[in-house]
Design a protein around this motif. Structure first.
Motif, short mmCIF file in Angstrom:
data_model
loop_
_atom_site.label_atom_id
_atom_site.label_comp_id
_atom_site.label_asym_id
_atom_site.label_seq_id
_atom_site.Cartn_x
_atom_site.Cartn_y
_atom_site.Cartn_z
N THR A 67 0.83 -1.21 0.00
CA THR A 67 0.00 0.00 0.00
C THR A 67 0.86 1.25 0.00
N GLY A 68 1.94 1.22 0.81
CA GLY A 68 2.85 2.37 0.84
C GLY A 68 3.48 2.64 -0.51
N LEU A 69 3.88 1.59 -1.23
CA LEU A 69 4.46 1.76 -2.56
C LEU A 69 3.45 2.38 -3.52
N LEU A 70 2.22 1.87 -3.49
CA LEU A 70 1.20 2.38 -4.39
C LEU A 70 0.84 3.83 -4.07
N VAL A 71 0.71 4.12 -2.78
CA VAL A 71 0.36 5.48 -2.38
C VAL A 71 1.43 6.47 -2.81
N HIS A 72 2.68 6.10 -2.66
CA HIS A 72 3.78 6.99 -3.05
C HIS A 72 3.70 7.34 -4.53
N GLN A 99 -2.83 4.68 7.34
CA GLN A 99 -2.17 5.96 7.61
C GLN A 99 -1.55 6.53 6.34
N ALA A 100 -0.98 5.65 5.52
CA ALA A 100 -0.42 6.11 4.24
C ALA A 100 -1.53 6.64 3.34
N ILE A 101 -2.67 5.96 3.34
CA ILE A 101 -3.80 6.41 2.51
C ILE A 101 -4.33 7.74 3.03
N GLY A 102 -4.27 7.94 4.35
CA GLY A 102 -4.68 9.23 4.90
C GLY A 102 -3.86 10.37 4.32
N LYS A 103 -2.56 10.14 4.15
CA LYS A 103 -1.72 11.17 3.53
C LYS A 103 -2.10 11.37 2.07
N LEU A 104 -2.45 10.27 1.40
CA LEU A 104 -2.84 10.37 -0.01
C LEU A 104 -4.10 11.22 -0.18
N ILE A 105 -5.04 11.08 0.75
CA ILE A 105 -6.30 11.82 0.64
C ILE A 105 -6.05 13.32 0.52
N ASN A 106 -5.08 13.80 1.26
CA ASN A 106 -4.82 15.24 1.26
C ASN A 106 -3.77 15.67 0.24
N HIS A 107 -3.26 14.72 -0.55
CA HIS A 107 -2.31 15.07 -1.61
C HIS A 107 -2.80 14.61 -2.96
N SER A 108 -4.10 14.52 -3.11
CA SER A 108 -4.69 14.10 -4.38
C SER A 108 -6.07 14.72 -4.51
N HIS A 126 -8.42 1.01 14.98
CA HIS A 126 -8.72 2.40 15.35
C HIS A 126 -7.62 3.38 14.95
N LEU A 127 -6.36 2.94 14.97
CA LEU A 127 -5.28 3.87 14.60
C LEU A 127 -5.39 4.28 13.13
N GLY A 128 -5.69 3.30 12.28
CA GLY A 128 -5.88 3.62 10.87
C GLY A 128 -7.09 4.50 10.64
N ALA A 129 -8.18 4.21 11.37
CA ALA A 129 -9.39 5.02 11.24
C ALA A 129 -9.14 6.45 11.71
N GLN A 130 -8.35 6.60 12.77
CA GLN A 130 -8.03 7.95 13.27
C GLN A 130 -7.22 8.73 12.24
N ALA A 131 -6.32 8.05 11.53
CA ALA A 131 -5.54 8.73 10.49
C ALA A 131 -6.45 9.18 9.34
N LEU A 132 -7.40 8.33 8.98
CA LEU A 132 -8.35 8.70 7.93
C LEU A 132 -9.24 9.85 8.39
N ALA A 133 -9.62 9.81 9.67
CA ALA A 133 -10.45 10.89 10.21
C ALA A 133 -9.71 12.22 10.17
N GLN A 134 -8.43 12.20 10.52
CA GLN A 134 -7.64 13.42 10.47
C GLN A 134 -7.58 13.98 9.06
N ALA A 135 -7.49 13.08 8.08
CA ALA A 135 -7.49 13.53 6.68
C ALA A 135 -8.83 14.15 6.30
N LEU A 136 -9.92 13.60 6.85
CA LEU A 136 -11.25 14.14 6.54
C LEU A 136 -11.43 15.56 7.05
N VAL A 137 -10.76 15.88 8.15
CA VAL A 137 -10.89 17.22 8.71
C VAL A 137 -10.39 18.26 7.72
N GLU A 138 -9.33 17.92 6.99
CA GLU A 138 -8.69 18.89 6.12
C GLU A 138 -9.05 18.74 4.65
N ASN A 139 -9.64 17.59 4.28
CA ASN A 139 -9.84 17.30 2.86
C ASN A 139 -11.03 18.04 2.27
#
Length: 418
Positions: free
Chosen positions: A231-236, A260-269, A283-296
């Motif tokens: 997933t990290g390779l694809l997201v990059h 968490q990597a996908i969360g970064k992708l959300i805000n860079h695409s 929950h850690l992955g969901a929290q990363a996605l939630a953080q991306a939703l705040v800014e996306n």
């Protein structure tokens, strides 16, 4: 008549008819079409053989009726709605898909596909490849030799590399959708786990290919054992992609690190639709996605069905939706959610005016959780779909929720333009 029973007093064919017959008979060597009158073109196209070489017909014939005949003679089931309602596009897309599905590394000559691509590149917009064949297994003697030298399986991991798509899809300038599944269909009694390996090298090749596919809008890689590292390779490779709006990585092995990597992708695409259903996100992955939703500012649909986000993850997403004004659809079915998440989403329903579809099916919200959701929904005029099946909220709550939804659906129908 007595001397020749087949003789008849028929009119000698017109010269025009004889010329058309000659054009049809010699079309492969001399494809004449554009210079003919429309009625004569129609006669030629209706009589042309569908077995003519594609190199002759690809750029000469655009008539949909001709390509419809070609498709119906190749395949019993033809659904052109999946190919932009174009028979010609369907013909070339499905043929290229079949080439890729039957490609055997180190055996199939890639030039067969490379020669076909210039003929089809102007018509291929979408590819669905649900099978990738691995290299042919070495014989038993070679397997024994390999096992003696320390190899546990009969094949070296490098030798299990599948077809490198980059050589082919980067030559398709109008490719907009790519749907892939790494596996083998109908393997029967020849089943082997190695048939379903998506190797590290496969991932590197695919990531590089997708990065170069600048016209790609939809990318789906499902049921391919994609883990966090892949997933990290694809997201990059997808960061800052100019056109990608939909990403589907459902039915894989993505955990928190991948999320968490996908969360970064959300805000860079420019992603609008994200499907991560049936993975292993906690929950850690969901929290990363939630953080991306705040800014996306672009994502409109998020599917986390069949994961393990729990209340910590559900509450994080709920807090994000208190301020998010973009997301329209959220699917949190089968995620071990209970009353705390329902309580927070009651506030979301009371404040958020963007969400139109929510799915909490197959969770443990309980009677109190259902009542809180109903309370929040009672003042909401935007939500028109709310799935609470098997969420343990009680039949009465489900009925009352449906009454509110019907009212919202009717208001949306009346308020929408004709």
């Amino acid at each position: 008549i007595i001397e020749d029973p087949e003789w008849c007093l028929a009119t000698v064919p017109h010269l025009t008819e004889l010329c058309l017959q000659h054009i049809i008979h010699n079309f492969e060597k001399n494809p004449i079409l554009d210079g003919l009158l429309p009625e004569h073109q129609r006669k030629v196209l209706d009589r042309l053989s569908t077995s003519l070489p594609v190199a002759v017909t690809a750029n000469v014939i655009s008539d949909e009726d001709y390509w419809k005949r070609c498709c119906t003679e190749c395949w019993q089931v033809c659904d052109i709605s999946n190919h932009g309602d174009s028979w010609k596009r369907m013909f070339f897309e499905r043929h290229l898909e079949n080439f890729l599905k039957r490609f055997i590394p180190n055996i199939t000559d890639p030039n067969n596909i490379l020669e076909f691509i210039p003929l089809c590149k102007n018509y291929v917009r979408k590819l669905e490849v649900d099978q990738f064949l691995p290299p042919v297994r070495v014989d038993q003697k070679e397997m024994d030799d390999l096992s003696d030298t320390g190899s546990d399986s009969g094949l070296d991991p490098v030798s299990m590399q599948h077809c490198d798509l980059g050589v082919f899809i980067t030559a398709l300038p109008y490719l907009e959708e790519l749907h892939l599944t790494y596996g083998v269909k109908d393997c029967g009694m020849n089943f082997d786990c190695n048939l379903f390996n998506f190797t590290h090298q496969d991932c590197c090749n695919l990531a590089a290919a997708v990065k170069m596919c600048h016209s790609l809008k939809v990318f789906k890689l499902t049921r391919s054992k994609v883990d966090d590292d892949k997933t990290g390779l694809l997201v990059h490779s997808l960061l800052d992609h100019p056109c990608l709006v939909e990403l589907n990585l459902s039915h894989n092995l993505i955990r928190d690190k991948g999320a968490q990597a996908i969360g970064k992708l959300i805000n860079h695409s420019r992603l609008e639709t994200l499907d991560l259903s049936n993975n292993q996100i906690h929950h850690l992955g969901a929290q990363a996605l939630a953080q991306a939703l705040v800014e996306n500012p672009t994502l409109t649909s998020l599917n986390l069905h069949l994961n393990f986000v729990g209340n910590k993850g559900g509450e994080a997403i709920g807090h994000a939706l208190l301020t998010n004004t973009t997301l329209k659809s959220i699917h949190l079915g089968s995620n071990n959610l209970s009353e705390p998440t329902a309580a927070l989403f009651s506030q979301v329903l009371a404040q958020n005016t963007t969400l139109t579809s929510i799915n909490f099916s197959c969770n443990h919200l309980g009677l109190d959780g259902g009542k809180q959701l109903l309370e929040g929904l009672s003042a909401n005029k935007a939500v028109t779909e709310f799935d609470l099946r098997l969420a343990e909220v009680g039949q009465e709550t489900e009925y009352l929720v449906q009454q509110v939804l019907w009212a919202n659906q009717e208001a949306a129908r009346i308020g929408s333009p004709q």
